[in-house]
Structures are given as structure tokens and as C-alpha cells.
Enzyme design. Structure first.
Site, PDB file in Angstrom:
ATOM      1  CD  GLU A  63       1.186   5.846   4.610  1.00 27.36           C
ATOM      2  OE1 GLU A  63       0.711   5.537   6.882  1.00 27.36           O
ATOM      3  OE2 GLU A  63       0.958   7.202   5.272  1.00 27.36           O
ATOM      4  N   GLY A 122      -7.375   2.701 -25.038  1.00 24.63           N
ATOM      5  CA  GLY A 122      -6.465   2.766 -26.491  1.00 24.63           C
ATOM      6  C   GLY A 122      -5.231   2.940 -26.595  1.00 24.63           C
ATOM      7  CD  GLU A 125       4.354  -7.277  -1.451  1.00 24.35           C
ATOM      8  OE1 GLU A 125       3.518  -7.897  -2.734  1.00 24.35           O
ATOM      9  OE2 GLU A 125       4.246  -6.077  -1.247  1.00 24.35           O
ATOM     10  CG  LEU A 172       8.381   5.768   9.717  1.00 23.91           C
ATOM     11  CD1 LEU A 172       8.804   4.843  11.510  1.00 23.91           C
ATOM     12  CD2 LEU A 172       7.295   4.735   9.843  1.00 23.91           C
ATOM     13  CB  THR A 173      10.639   6.220   4.644  1.00 23.85           C
ATOM     14  OG1 THR A 173       9.142   4.792   5.279  1.00 23.85           O
ATOM     15  CG2 THR A 173      11.012   5.243   4.020  1.00 23.85           C
ATOM     16  CB  THR A 198       4.537  -3.686   0.815  1.00 23.36           C
ATOM     17  OG1 THR A 198       4.931  -4.462   1.806  1.00 23.36           O
ATOM     18  CG2 THR A 198       5.492  -2.832   0.921  1.00 23.36           C
ATOM     19  N   GLY A 218      12.363   0.386   5.226  1.00 22.92           N
ATOM     20  CA  GLY A 218      11.391   1.065   4.204  1.00 22.92           C
ATOM     21  C   GLY A 218      10.275   0.086   5.425  1.00 22.92           C
ATOM     22  CB  SER A 219       9.080  -3.288   5.099  1.00 26.76           C
ATOM     23  OG  SER A 219       8.327  -2.834   3.027  1.00 26.76           O
ATOM     24  CB  THR A 261       4.451  12.746   1.357  1.00 30.47           C
ATOM     25  OG1 THR A 261       4.801  11.145   1.616  1.00 30.47           O
ATOM     26  CG2 THR A 261       3.557  13.532   0.987  1.00 30.47           C
TER      27      THR A 261
END
Length: 381
Positions: free
Chosen positions: A363, A339, A367, A125-126, A365, A131-132, A158
């Protein structure tokens, strides 16, 4: 309201914890260091049925639901986010697109091998420039006789180089905009279809990520998945399910970080006492536990709605938004509790923190999730 997991999900959870303790925990750090895709471990998960959780039994899968996949993803992520991402994306993206929208011939050909892990699935897709803004894709498919000719590229895919079966989205009618996008299923090795691995990622380093290139790739019309022009609409449904699994993945990472922090705090001493006795650190761990439990319930709610056949789009966005941001906070606190040691690769919490960040991006963002939630809330206002 039943807050107990069904017995089949509990059994799946137990088997995966046993498997991961033995086969994943000792190797995850080295996989991360070398960016090595753990193919044999993935194949073993396939033999266990984990790569076919949602595939119907008639096609060789486990025939389970969204909740089972969420449970499996969370349990694996507790040990290795990269491996969990492989399981989540294989089940929830490429395989699910074929499972839900593929025709009978496509299901019979691909699902049995995807369910067992003989073949790995990927989803395209991307793109480098979208992207978004998924509807802004530039990859095209032009109809020529009984074939389509694909040209373009996809980014951050992926299983991009290790995958065997690819569901790819392409523009087939630019004038129709979102209603002019179509899905196709491609196989690795087709003429003109090439992959380039992407290395040097901040986290999820042993998850295979690649750029896909299509140069005059001929795709038979029989490999069109769903109706022409319906691909983007179908994609939104796939993304809803994927957000549940990313939420589960985030919870698993956060839970792993918390468990490591508790273990370390009990063993580490300062000023003559285990640091687990210090109130400041106890408050950190209390916040981590509370937020992770809340996030897990949001994931389970969305998954339960999906399994019941009810609308779950907004609930999936809520689950993904909260889980991803909670996980990043939890992992950051786990590093703080460790630490200076938390800032080294000697302890897994620094890897968990690097891995968790992707959950706020992939999948959709954070936002984008907030936009989806607000849009639903503001309807009619």
C-alpha cells in the site's frame, strides 16, 4: 474529542476476539507453515458480516465505516496477519473500488456476493516493473467496438488465485499518462485471463498472492468501472483508505507480539526471578505499549476523518508510516524478549515479525509515505 470506540465497533471487536481465540489462534501456525489459504475460515467471516463491513446495507453489507474496518483488521491481525490482510484487502481494495466508483448495475451484481464472502475480491494495480511508480504500468486496454481488449500482467495481487472478482487498472491512453488509465471489473475464468500463485514469501504466507496475466482478454464496456481515463485518480482514493487498514493491521501484529511477550516474561524465569521483573525488559515492553497506543490513535484519527467525509490522505499516510515501523520494532523486541525461543516457530512472535515487515512495503512503501507527508507540509514553502 472522543477517544472511546462507538458501541458497534466495541461489539465487533468483542465478537472477533471470541472468534479468533476459537478458530484462528489454534490454526494460524499451521496455515503459515503450509502456506494454506484458510478458505472455510474466510467464508465464516463472510457469514459474520466481516467481509462486508463497508458495503451498504441495501447490498447486504454491514454499512459501517472506516473505523469499524480498522478495528476488525486490528483484532484479527492480533492472531494472524495473513487472515487480517485477506479481510483488509477484500474490503478495502476491490470491493471498495466497486462500492465507490461502480455503477448501479455493477453494485447490484457484485456487492451482495462480495459482502457475504460468497465471492472474494481482488485488485490489480502493481506490475512486475511498477510498484511505487504505479503510474508507470504497462498493461493496456484497447477499445474495439463495444469491448476493450486487455494485455499485460499484474504482480503481488492479494486473493490472486482464490478471488472471483477482479478490479484491474490498465492504460487506455498512453499519451495522457496518469489521466489515461482506466479501471475494469473482470471475473475469474474469462478467456485469456490466468493466474499463477506466488509461493515462498517471507511472511503473510497463508494470504493468497499471485501474478495475473491478460492475453487478449475481451472486456465489455459495461465492465468499465468509472470514467475512461479516471482510473488512476480513483485509485489514489482507494489507496488512502487502504493505508488506514494496513496501519490497523500493523498495530494488531504489534499488539499481539506485546501480549505474547508479556505472557512469556511472566512465565520465564532466570536467575531465580521471572524475567518480567528485569528492568531492561520492562523498558522494552513500556516502549512497545507506548508506541503502539500512539500508532493506534493515528489510525483511528485517519479513519474518523474518512467517516466524517473530510480529507484524510496525509493522515492516512502518517498512520500507515508510523504503525508499520512501530509494529516491526515491537515484533523485533518481542523476539528479543523470548530469547532463543523467539527465533523458533514454536512461539508466534517470529511469525509476527515476518508478517509485520510487509506493512512497511504494501500500500505504498514507507519512503512513499514520507514523500506524501513532506509534499503536503512543504506546500507554499
Amino acid at each position: 474529542m472522543n477517544l472511546e470506540l462507538p458501541e458497534d465497533c466495541q461489539a465487533l471487536k468483542r465478537s472477533l476476539r471470541e472468534f479468533c481465540e476459537k478458530h484462528v489462534k489454534p490454526k494460524a501456525r499451521e496455515w503459515d507453515r503450509t502456506e494454506a489459504f484458510p478458505l472455510e475460515t474466510v467464508r465464516e467471516l463472510g457469514r459474520m458480516g466481516v467481509l462486508g463491513v463497508r458495503v451498504p446495507e441495501e447490498y447486504g453489507g454491514a454499512g459501517m465505516g472506516a473505523l469499524a474496518l480498522a478495528v476488525a483488521t486490528e483484532e484479527i491481525a492480533r492472531y494472524d496477519g495473513s487472515l487480517a490482510l485477506t479481510v483488509a484487502s477484500h474490503n478495502g481494495l476491490g470491493t471498495s473500488h466497486l462500492r465507490i466508483f461502480g455503477n448501479d448495475a455493477q453494485k447490484k451484481k457484485y456487492l451482495p456476493k462480495l459482502a457475504t464472502g460468497e465471492w472474494l475480491g481482488a485488485w490489480g494495480l502493481t506490475e512486475p516493473g511498477s510498484g511505487s511508480d504505479a503510474a508507470g504500468m504497462k498493461t493496456t486496454a484497447v477499445k474495439r467496438g463495444d469491448k476493450w481488449v486487455l494485455n499485460g500482467s499484474k504482480m503481488f495481487i492479494t486473493q490472486g488465485t482464490v478471488g472471483d472478482v477482479f478490479v484491474v487498472l490498465a492504460v487506455t491512453d498512453a499519451a495522457a499518462k496518469q489521466k489515461g488509465i482506466t479501471a475494469f471489473v473482470l471475473e475469474k475464468g474469462w478467456p485469456g485471463f490466468t493466474q499463477r500463485a506466488i509461493h515462498g514469501k517471507m511472511g503473510m504466507r497463508s494470504s493468497d498472492t499471485a501474478e495475473l496475466h491478460f492475453e487478449n482478454v475481451e472486456v465489455p464496456d459495461s465492465h468499465r468501472v468509472g470514467e475512461a481515463g479516471q482510473g488512476f485518480i480513483d485509485t489514489l482514493k482507494i489507496l488512502d483508505g487502504g493505508r488506514i487498514t494496513i496501519g490497523a493491521l500493523a498495530v494488531g501484529l504489534g499488539r499481539g507480539a506485546l501480549e505474547e511477550a508479556v505472557r512469556y516474561a511472566k512465565d520465564r524465569t532466570a536467575f531465580g526471578h521471572p524475567i518480567a521483573e528485569f528492568q531492561a525488559l520492562r523498558w522494552m515492553m513500556s516502549d512497545m505499549k507506548t508506541e503502539l497506543d500512539a500508532a493506534q490513535l493515528l489510525v483511528w484519527r485517519a479513519a474518523t476523518l474518512a467517516d466524517a467525509g473530510q480529507r484524510f490522505s496525509v493522515e492516512a499516510s502518517m498512520a500507515k508510516l508510523v504503525s508499520s515501523e512501530v509494529a516491526t520494532r515491537a515484533c523485533n523486541k518481542a523476539v528479543q524478549i523470548h530469547g532463543g525461543y523467539g527465533y523458533t516457530r514454536e512461539f508466534p512472535v517470529e511469525r509476527y515479525l515476518r508478517d509485520a515487515k510487509l506493512c512497511e512495503i504494501g500500500e505504498g512503501t514507507s519512503e512513499v509515505q514520507r514523500t506524501i507527508i513532506a509534499r503536503e507540509k512543504l506546500k507554499g514553502v
